[in-house]
Scaffold this motif. Sequence first.
Motif, mmCIF file in Angstrom:
data_model
loop_
_atom_site.group_PDB
_atom_site.id
_atom_site.type_symbol
_atom_site.label_atom_id
_atom_site.label_comp_id
_atom_site.label_asym_id
_atom_site.label_seq_id
_atom_site.Cartn_x
_atom_site.Cartn_y
_atom_site.Cartn_z
ATOM 1 N N SER A 43 -10.879 46.106 55.011
ATOM 2 C CA SER A 43 -10.217 44.384 53.714
ATOM 3 C C SER A 43 -9.404 43.597 53.838
ATOM 4 N N LEU A 44 -9.143 41.787 53.905
ATOM 5 C CA LEU A 44 -8.504 41.523 54.108
ATOM 6 C C LEU A 44 -6.779 42.243 53.455
ATOM 7 N N PHE B 35 -16.853 36.310 47.199
ATOM 8 C CA PHE B 35 -16.411 36.156 48.552
ATOM 9 C C PHE B 35 -17.839 36.494 49.527
ATOM 10 N N PHE B 86 -16.666 40.399 48.771
ATOM 11 C CA PHE B 86 -15.641 40.552 48.350
ATOM 12 C C PHE B 86 -14.973 40.120 47.099
ATOM 13 N N PHE B 99 -6.891 41.534 47.489
ATOM 14 C CA PHE B 99 -8.926 42.237 47.773
ATOM 15 C C PHE B 99 -9.132 42.915 47.538
ATOM 16 N N GLY B 100 -10.290 43.385 46.826
ATOM 17 C CA GLY B 100 -10.807 44.606 46.751
ATOM 18 C C GLY B 100 -11.469 45.267 48.054
ATOM 19 N N ASP B 101 -12.381 46.321 48.406
ATOM 20 C CA ASP B 101 -12.194 47.050 49.769
ATOM 21 C C ASP B 101 -13.407 46.304 49.972
#
Lengths: 115, 109
Positions: A43-44, B35, B86, B99-101
Amino acid sequence: GAVVSQHPSWVICKSGTSVKIECRSLDFQATTMFWYRQFPKQSLMLMATSNEGSKATYEQGVEKDKFLINHASLTLSTLTVTSAHPEDSSFYICSARVAGVETQYFGPGTRLLVL
Amino acid sequence: GIQVEQSPPDLILQEGANSTLRCNFSDSVNNLQWFHQNPWGQLINLFYIPSGTKQNGRLSATTVATERYSLLYISSSQTTDSGVYFCAVAYSNAGKSTFGDGTTLTVKP
């Protein structure tokens, strides 16, 4: 509207050199910009928050002397990776937000490969 | 800090199928966005949806803030829907997002 650009899109450099990445909001003024890094299949992760005219706020574990952020104007923020090493190789993404607007808009990202 | 969990982590669909992606978050939020990250890495805004329901073409989203979850619906999926989805949440509109994974969606022709 709400376009964010990043330059360069790709950069390959030798270990020990410094690399500067630019993030620009093309059609709006960004009061806040964020810098993220993303490793493959992950992830970010937020690195820092940058407000125009003030010092950036870094997340825990991010070395401020290694990742220099400058937000000199309402349309430009730069991230400089100093003395880059192979472990700094990653996908760096910026985003921009306008005060009073809820959404953040992302740039296309910069892929950094340090040899 | 706030925790964000997305499910499922991976989803493989046949073109034309429908799907539901879920985002659970651990605390009250004032900002939630979905997103889509395409194969080239570009993040595309889908929805800003801290509460309620929104629709945009084949995509729709619902957030039940009191129960701390959000759902993203994709109907009649197309191969171009492939990528990572996301969910990102924040305590305030001025604050930073977590953010989630992500959910990796693969749509097969």
